[in-house]
Design a protein around this motif. Structure first.
Motif, PDB file in Angstrom:
ATOM      1  N   ILE A 102      -5.632  -2.090  -1.893  1.00 19.45           N
ATOM      2  CA  ILE A 102      -4.770  -1.805  -0.739  1.00 19.45           C
ATOM      3  C   ILE A 102      -4.278  -0.368  -0.879  1.00 19.45           C
ATOM      4  CG2 ILE A 102      -2.758  -2.557   0.587  1.00 19.45           C
ATOM      5  CD1 ILE A 102      -3.117  -5.325  -0.616  1.00 19.45           C
ATOM      6  N   ALA A 103      -5.044   0.544  -0.278  1.00 22.74           N
ATOM      7  CA  ALA A 103      -4.800   1.974  -0.478  1.00 22.74           C
ATOM      8  C   ALA A 103      -3.736   2.531   0.452  1.00 22.74           C
ATOM      9  CB  ALA A 103      -6.109   2.745  -0.293  1.00 22.74           C
ATOM     10  N   SER A 104      -3.384   1.793   1.500  1.00 28.92           N
ATOM     11  CA  SER A 104      -2.402   2.296   2.459  1.00 28.92           C
ATOM     12  C   SER A 104      -1.833   1.132   3.245  1.00 28.92           C
ATOM     13  CB  SER A 104      -3.062   3.286   3.427  1.00 28.92           C
ATOM     14  OG  SER A 104      -3.928   2.588   4.322  1.00 28.92           O
ATOM     15  N   ALA A 113      -3.200  -2.771   4.402  1.00 27.32           N
ATOM     16  CA  ALA A 113      -2.384  -3.982   4.270  1.00 27.32           C
ATOM     17  C   ALA A 113      -2.268  -4.702   5.605  1.00 27.32           C
ATOM     18  CB  ALA A 113      -1.001  -3.619   3.730  1.00 27.32           C
ATOM     19  N   ARG A 152       0.308   3.025  -5.125  1.00 27.01           N
ATOM     20  CA  ARG A 152      -0.906   2.565  -5.787  1.00 27.01           C
ATOM     21  C   ARG A 152      -0.525   2.121  -7.187  1.00 27.01           C
ATOM     22  NH1 ARG A 152      -5.677   4.397  -3.471  1.00 27.01           N
ATOM     23  NH2 ARG A 152      -6.624   2.787  -4.793  1.00 27.01           N
ATOM     24  N   GLY A 193       0.760  -1.244   0.000  1.00 25.35           N
ATOM     25  CA  GLY A 193       0.000   0.000   0.000  1.00 25.35           C
ATOM     26  C   GLY A 193       0.785   1.285   0.000  1.00 25.35           C
TER      27      GLY A 193
END
Length: 522
Positions: free
Chosen positions: A86-88, A92, A71, A68
């Motif tokens: 999984i943006a960050s 995660a 991106r 993450g």
């Protein structure tokens, strides 16, 4: 190409704790640069999966996309067969993905216990330390290695700090643990302990492991599967049992370059060392924080021999070499070259033919904005025949630079190109050409191939052997035992700023060297 394998199937009624990770056609672009190109890999549940590739091949970009930090531009990450955004790193972590980074992230002023609790990210306003200690003691009883909970990172060795980084992630009970060069600060024994313990946990289905490494020995000994990246793309993937170090090297560099990588143009000649060229007597050097870094160190290097300095990073090797080349002042002791006091002044370097190949040469041995030809001329631009009457003969120096570029295989747009535009390996070749000019008689070399591709490694190792064969004295600091065992005639071990072991390379073993690196001999 390494044969591809399929992950084992698992029924929904018997889902393992270790997760099944896939990347599907993962691509990451930074502007017009494609760092990761259509990469699909599979980490099977309960296995150790090694990720290999040359410096800049895309390994770190791939794992950062998984956890993450990046991106992806295209493609997806699948956990247990389901696609996730999984943006960050927080996302995660909630999915069970943990990562141990190459650089330490422990908080120096906190104890081991406090660092472990802090790894959770969320803490109550008031910590119930009685309950917390009981939980941490219970956790430590299940871990592959233990550390004192009340110790602070400043009290720990580099290897113990790396173990703390791993313990922080294990405390979060990850289903997948990602490791970025986990053994770079460990002794061989510590590396075997850590990797063996993590492999056992993976095979017990407690977690899956994805490990970035550059050491074939670790891949062959501890990994079940391996993927190789080359220039951002997947070059090969499959079972370790179906590959060899040679096939992995060929996948990393490309079939067309594999012969150049393995070709040995320089053979070590049998010879007796000559007279002492470099003599260090009871040298003391201070570190960056005013602490003793080199303590009463004595060492000699003879003509026609390579003396290798082994040791875990941070035991005074950097300060020693900086003191020898004049980048750091000496607190006490004596350094002699050819029996005379040596202060590393430019005139002394020239008269006694002392040259150096420092770690990260672009920052330590070059002027980035200047051209390749100008950097190659730094040692000699003001002496005959390159200067006369206060004027520099730049035309002649550029002609010499073109000859060196051809001889050393420096890939550049030309001798007028700024040296900072070259890759790391080509900067190293350019500096090597300058430093070996005039038949250097003493070479002071620090981690000369760190992060370089295989062709550059073979070239630089060969040049060092050739210098030794013709009678030069070489002092070589390296954190890679395999490099020292391959190149050195004699190996000494530095620990806490002192020489604690001195042995002929032919009689040295990884086991014995590792014991002294870990503190034996104090």
């Amino acid at each position: 190409m390494i044969p591809q394998t399929s992950p084992p199937s698992t029924s929904s009624s018997d889902t393992p704790h270790a997760l099944h990770l896939e990347t599907y056609r993962l691509t990451k672009r930074f502007g017009s640069f494609t760092a990761l190109d259509d990469v699909s890999i599979t980490v099977r549940p309960g296995t150790v999966h090694a990720l290999l590739g040359e410096n800049g091949a895309g390994k770190s970009t791939l794992v950062k996309a998984i956890v993450g930090y990046h991106r992806p531009t295209e493609g997806s990450v699948l956990v247990d067969g389901r696609e996730h955004d999984i943006a960050s790193p927080v996302v995660a972590r909630d999915l069970g993905l943990g990562m141990v980074y190459q650089h330490f992230t422990v908080v120096p002023g906190m104890t081991v216990a406090e660092n472990l609790l802090l790894a959770r990210g969320k803490l109550p306003m008031m910590v119930d330390w009685k309950a917390a200690r009981a939980e941490l003691d219970a956790f430590m009883s299940t871990t592959p290695f233990r550390l004192p909970l009340d110790a602070q990172p400043g009290d720990l060795s580099a290897g113990e700090k790396q173990k703390l980084e791993i313990l922080k992630q294990l405390f979060l009970k990850p289903r997948l643990l990602i490791l970025d060069e986990p053994t770079s600060v460990l002794t061989p024994q510590e590396a075997d302990e850590v990797l063996g313990a993590l492999r056992d946990r993976a095979h017990a289905m407690e977690c899956s492991v994805l490990m970035i490494t550059h050491k074939f020995r670790e891949v062959m000994a501890y990994a079940d599967d391996v993927s190789v990246l080359r220039k951002g793309a997947l070059a090969a993937t499959g079972a370790v049992a179906d590959c060899t170090p040679d096939s992995l090297a060929a996948a990393m560099v490309g079939e067309s370059r594999s012969d150049a990588v393995t070709e040995n143009k320089w053979v070590r000649e049998a010879r007796e060392p000559g007279a002492v060229k470099l003599a260090i007597d009871k040298l003391d050097v201070m570190g960056d924080r005013g602490e003793p870094a080199v303590r009463a160190l004595s060492l000699s290097v003879r003509r026609g021999e390579i003396v290798g300095i082994a040791g875990v990073s941070g035991n005074g090797q950097r300060e020693l070499m900086q003191a020898l080349v004049g980048q750091r002042s000496r607190l006490g002791g004596q350094v002699n070259v050819d029996g005379e006091a040596f202060l590393a002044r430019r005139a002394e370097n020239r008269a006694r033919k002392v040259r150096s190949l420092p770690e990260e040469p672009l920052g330590n041995a070059c002027v980035g904005p200047l051209s390749v030809a100008q950097n190659m001329a730094l040692r000699s631009f003001d002496e005959a025949p390159w200067a006369s009457g206060g004027l520099v003969r730049w035309g002649a120096l550029r002609e010499r630079a073109r000859a060196w570029i051809a001889e050393y295989g420096v890939k550049t747009q030309g001798e007028r190109a700024a040296i900072r535009t070259l890759s790391g390996g080509n900067v190293q070749r350019a500096v090597l050409a300058r430093e070996l000019a005039g038949e250097a008689e003493l070479l002071l070399v620090s981690n000369p191939v760190f992060g370089l591709d295989f062709a550059a490694v073979a070239e630089i190792h060969g040049r060092l052997i050739a210098a030794r064969n013709r009678g030069a004295a070489v002092l070589l600091v390296s954190e890679d035992l395999d490099e020292l065992l391959a190149l050195a005639d004699r190996i000494v071990v530095m620990s806490e700023g002192r020489i604690v072991h001195d042995v002929a390379a032919a009689e040295a073993t990884r086991q014995s060297l590792g014991e002294y690196m870990g503190g034996k001999g104090h």
